[in-house]
Scaffold this motif. Structure first.
Motif, PDB file in Angstrom:
ATOM      1  N   THR A 215       0.732  -1.256   0.208  1.00  0.00           N
ATOM      2  CA  THR A 215      -0.080   0.009  -0.112  1.00  0.00           C
ATOM      3  C   THR A 215       0.792   1.070  -0.139  1.00  0.00           C
ATOM      4  OG1 THR A 215      -0.186  -0.173   2.427  1.00  0.00           O
ATOM      5  CG2 THR A 215      -1.915  -1.247   1.307  1.00  0.00           C
ATOM      6  N   LEU A 216       2.014   1.329   0.345  1.00  0.00           N
ATOM      7  CA  LEU A 216       2.817   2.462   0.083  1.00  0.00           C
ATOM      8  C   LEU A 216       3.841   2.305  -1.128  1.00  0.00           C
ATOM      9  CD1 LEU A 216       4.091   2.467   3.842  1.00  0.00           C
ATOM     10  CD2 LEU A 216       2.200   3.662   2.679  1.00  0.00           C
ATOM     11  N   GLY A 217       4.410   3.196  -1.475  1.00  0.00           N
ATOM     12  CA  GLY A 217       5.244   3.375  -2.738  1.00  0.00           C
ATOM     13  C   GLY A 217       6.608   2.698  -2.588  1.00  0.00           C
ATOM     14  N   VAL A 218       6.560   1.227  -2.219  1.00  0.00           N
ATOM     15  CA  VAL A 218       7.652   0.695  -2.125  1.00  0.00           C
ATOM     16  C   VAL A 218       8.018  -0.561  -2.943  1.00  0.00           C
ATOM     17  CG1 VAL A 218       8.999  -0.700  -0.314  1.00  0.00           C
ATOM     18  CG2 VAL A 218       7.916   1.396   0.175  1.00  0.00           C
ATOM     19  N   GLU A 273      -2.155  13.846   2.219  1.00  0.00           N
ATOM     20  CA  GLU A 273      -2.618  13.196   1.024  1.00  0.00           C
ATOM     21  C   GLU A 273      -3.435  11.926   1.462  1.00  0.00           C
ATOM     22  OE1 GLU A 273       0.980  12.845  -1.311  1.00  0.00           O
ATOM     23  OE2 GLU A 273      -0.086  11.739  -2.949  1.00  0.00           O
ATOM     24  N   ALA A 274      -2.918  11.238   2.284  1.00  0.00           N
ATOM     25  CA  ALA A 274      -3.644  10.038   2.718  1.00  0.00           C
ATOM     26  C   ALA A 274      -5.164  10.181   2.885  1.00  0.00           C
ATOM     27  CB  ALA A 274      -3.157   9.264   3.842  1.00  0.00           C
ATOM     28  N   GLU A 275      -5.398  11.404   3.504  1.00  0.00           N
ATOM     29  CA  GLU A 275      -6.895  11.704   4.000  1.00  0.00           C
ATOM     30  C   GLU A 275      -7.721  12.120   2.750  1.00  0.00           C
ATOM     31  OE1 GLU A 275      -6.749  14.516   7.154  1.00  0.00           O
ATOM     32  OE2 GLU A 275      -9.123  14.512   7.338  1.00  0.00           O
ATOM     33  N   ARG A 276      -6.774  12.817   1.904  1.00  0.00           N
ATOM     34  CA  ARG A 276      -7.645  13.260   0.627  1.00  0.00           C
ATOM     35  C   ARG A 276      -7.894  12.134  -0.233  1.00  0.00           C
ATOM     36  NH1 ARG A 276      -5.665  14.035  -4.594  1.00  0.00           N
ATOM     37  NH2 ARG A 276      -3.830  13.221  -3.850  1.00  0.00           N
ATOM     38  N   PHE A 277      -7.029  11.057  -0.082  1.00  0.00           N
ATOM     39  CA  PHE A 277      -7.178   9.795  -1.205  1.00  0.00           C
ATOM     40  C   PHE A 277      -8.430   9.205  -0.253  1.00  0.00           C
ATOM     41  CE2 PHE A 277      -6.338   5.827  -3.033  1.00  0.00           C
ATOM     42  CZ  PHE A 277      -6.288   6.056  -4.385  1.00  0.00           C
ATOM     43  N   THR A 341      -4.053   3.361  -4.364  1.00  0.00           N
ATOM     44  CA  THR A 341      -3.271   4.282  -3.679  1.00  0.00           C
ATOM     45  C   THR A 341      -3.121   5.711  -4.259  1.00  0.00           C
ATOM     46  OG1 THR A 341      -1.074   4.111  -4.616  1.00  0.00           O
ATOM     47  CG2 THR A 341      -1.780   2.170  -2.918  1.00  0.00           C
ATOM     48  N   PRO A 342      -2.649   6.433  -3.282  1.00  0.00           N
ATOM     49  CA  PRO A 342      -2.540   8.052  -3.978  1.00  0.00           C
ATOM     50  C   PRO A 342      -1.431   8.078  -5.172  1.00  0.00           C
ATOM     51  CG  PRO A 342      -2.266   7.975  -1.552  1.00  0.00           C
ATOM     52  CD  PRO A 342      -2.448   6.543  -1.765  1.00  0.00           C
ATOM     53  N   ALA A 343      -0.884   6.898  -5.367  1.00  0.00           N
ATOM     54  CA  ALA A 343      -0.156   6.860  -6.872  1.00  0.00           C
ATOM     55  C   ALA A 343      -0.984   6.966  -7.914  1.00  0.00           C
ATOM     56  CB  ALA A 343       0.698   5.585  -6.820  1.00  0.00           C
ATOM     57  N   LEU A 344      -2.349   6.587  -7.800  1.00  0.00           N
ATOM     58  CA  LEU A 344      -3.111   6.797  -9.055  1.00  0.00           C
ATOM     59  C   LEU A 344      -3.951   8.370  -8.737  1.00  0.00           C
ATOM     60  CD1 LEU A 344      -4.851   3.324  -8.504  1.00  0.00           C
ATOM     61  CD2 LEU A 344      -3.477   4.035 -10.586  1.00  0.00           C
ATOM     62  N   ASN A 345      -4.262   8.979 -10.034  1.00  0.00           N
ATOM     63  CA  ASN A 345      -5.166  10.198  -9.835  1.00  0.00           C
ATOM     64  C   ASN A 345      -6.648   9.967  -9.977  1.00  0.00           C
ATOM     65  OD1 ASN A 345      -5.650  10.218 -12.632  1.00  0.00           O
ATOM     66  ND2 ASN A 345      -3.445  10.950 -13.018  1.00  0.00           N
ATOM     67  N   GLN A 346      -7.405  10.806  -9.801  1.00  0.00           N
ATOM     68  CA  GLN A 346      -8.893  10.900  -9.825  1.00  0.00           C
ATOM     69  C   GLN A 346      -9.157  10.325 -11.119  1.00  0.00           C
ATOM     70  OE1 GLN A 346     -10.251  14.196  -7.762  1.00  0.00           O
ATOM     71  NE2 GLN A 346     -12.353  13.237  -7.485  1.00  0.00           N
ATOM     72  N   GLY A 347      -8.637  10.951 -12.133  1.00  0.00           N
ATOM     73  CA  GLY A 347      -8.979  10.795 -13.350  1.00  0.00           C
ATOM     74  C   GLY A 347      -8.936   9.178 -13.721  1.00  0.00           C
TER      75      GLY A 347
END
Ligand SMILES: Cc1ncc(COP(=O)(O)O)c(C=O)c1O
Length: 441
Positions: A215-218, A273-277, A341-347
């Motif tokens: 779930t993290l960018g690892v 960012e996590a909250e926004r996602f 995860t936030p690595a993806l954008n809303q679009g």
């Protein structure tokens, strides 16, 4: 936050040093990342006894997660699960371990290697293969009924479908009995960065493992073994050796550098960012529900669709997603699971809603039942060591299961190694598409 491992690798890659050391590619190769793939050279520290850049990086991770100690694993949570079992078993006279039934196969491998014998918590009426929500009352009643106290209590939260256990309540009952609570939090590293207390360490777990790569960018393989501030001191002092027992003596510096780089990212504005996602995922779930697609309650960065409620299989829904160029994490006869995860954008997330919209409704089906724990004939250890043969699933009823799991993902065993396979569990395996199983000869 500092990134000492990544900085070292960059400096070394730019230094023009002749690599008269492992690995054999000497920093050159088709992937482009070979220049950062090194071994324990001068200044690079050593994961098995860190005193330099790795120690600094792990201390950064520990500060981020609020742990007493956080140790890196380059063998995923699979390595950490076995290490946690070893640590708990070492300080107990018992060989019984009390676990919610929806364990990952690494738990069964750990039990086999360490000679532990699982005793199962079954969860409530809504239990399925992947989910097994245990109540505090069930745990207390089970512990009160055991002849000897187990090594520890072991739960998975979140599970593959994103169901969360009441970790705080289960920790409190475990501690009433003087037992540590171990949590397989492979799917929940990011919970630490949400508002409120959501990560197992904050909820009273004594140890937990987080797959940073899930779930993290690892990079794949990167995970944390966290020791909580409230746990016994032996866990901290022995954890390094316990991880070493199940990992390579040549851990990947690429993975360690990725864990290191994550610290900088997570210590910046990641909470916001996590909250926004979470909000974005909430909107996606609401849109899907408005389109008539059921979405189960789960951890926030996941969309779990009970396809059976729509009369579809998870595989059919996965095929629709693939037609829309979206690849899901998991599909089985009942479920479709997306991990976001936030690595993806809303679009990008909108493509999910688009691919699943306009589904023609069918009559709902019942989901597959959870597996029934079978008669324990031999221990997981004896089962994994026994001579085995592969038999068609149609002929396996009555035989003793020899392997730790028959499917991956989700790698949650339907029948545990050493159990006799009942006719019902044999049918269940067939329903999950399993064709052959390894049984004791
Ligand atoms: C619940 C659970 N625990 C543990 C693991 C093992 O994690 P890793 O792949 O990091 O070894 C997995 C892997 O999917 C999992 O789903």
């Amino acid at each position: 936050m500092t990134t000492p491992i990544l900085d070292f690798l960059r400096r070394y890659a730019g230094s023009g040093t002749l690599r008269a050391h492992m690995p054999g590619h000497k920093g050159r190769g088709p992937l482009g990342c070979e220049q950062y793939d090194i071994t324990e050279i001068a200044g690079a520290d050593d994961l098995s006894c860190p005193e330099g850049i790795i120690a600094e990086s792990e201390a950064n991770a520990s500060a981020l997660f609020g742990s007493r100690a956080t140790l890196y694993s380059t063998g995923g949570s699979s390595q950490c699960v076995k290490a946690m079992l070893l640590l708990a078993a070492r300080r107990s006279g018992s060989r019984k371990i009390l676990a919610a039934r929806n364990v990952h196969k690494s738990f069964v491998h750990g039990c086999a290697l360490l000679g532990l014998e699982p005793v199962w918590l079954r969860g409530g009426a809504e239990a399925s293969l992947c989910s097994c929500r245990v109540s505090a009352d069930e745990l207390r009643a089970k512990l009160e009924g055991m002849d000897e106290l187990p090594v520890c209590v072991y739960i998975t939260s979140p599970d593959y479908l994103g169901a969360l256990q009441d970790v705080a309540a289960l920790a409190s009952v475990s501690h009433d009995f003087g037992l540590p609570l171990l949590v397989d939090n492979a799917h929940g590293a990011y919970l630490r960065f949400l508002p409120g207390r959501a990560h197992p360490l904050e909820l009273g777990a004594d140890m937990c493992c987080d797959s940073a790569h899930k779930t993290l960018g690892v990079l794949t393989g990167g995970a944390y073994l966290h020791i909580s501030r409230r746990s016994c001191r032996d866990f901290e002092s022995d954890a390094r050796e316990a991880l070493g027992a199940f990992g390579s003596s040549s851990p990947s510096y690429l993975i360690m550098a990725s864990l290191d780089a994550a610290n900088a990212r997570l210590s910046a504005d990641y909470g916001e960012e996590a909250e926004r996602f979470c909000r974005i995922c909430g909107e996606l779930r609401a849109r899907l529900r408005a389109d008539g697609i059921p979405v189960a309650d789960s951890d926030p960065w996941r969309v779990s669709v009970p396809a059976y409620e729509l009369g579809y299989s998870g595989h059919e829904l996965a095929a629709r997603l693939r037609a829309g160029a979206v690849e899901p994490e998991f599909a089985d006869p009942d479920w479709l699971v997306l991990m976001l995860t936030p690595a993806l954008n809303q679009g990008e997330l909108e493509r999910i809603g688009a691919a699943l919209s306009g589904l023609e409704r069918r009559a709902p089906r019942s989901p597959l039942p959870p597996s029934e724990p079978g008669e324990v004939v031999i221990t997981p250890r004896d089962a994994l060591l026994a001579a085995r043969e592969s038999v068609p699933v149609s002929l396996c009823a009555g035989r003793v299961m020899a392997s730790a799991a028959a499917t991956c993902p989700p790698a949650v065993p339907i029948v545990i190694a050493g159990e006799r396979i009942s006719a019902a569990n044999a049918r269940l395996m067939a329903s999950y598409g399993i064709e052959y199983v390894d049984v004791v000869k």
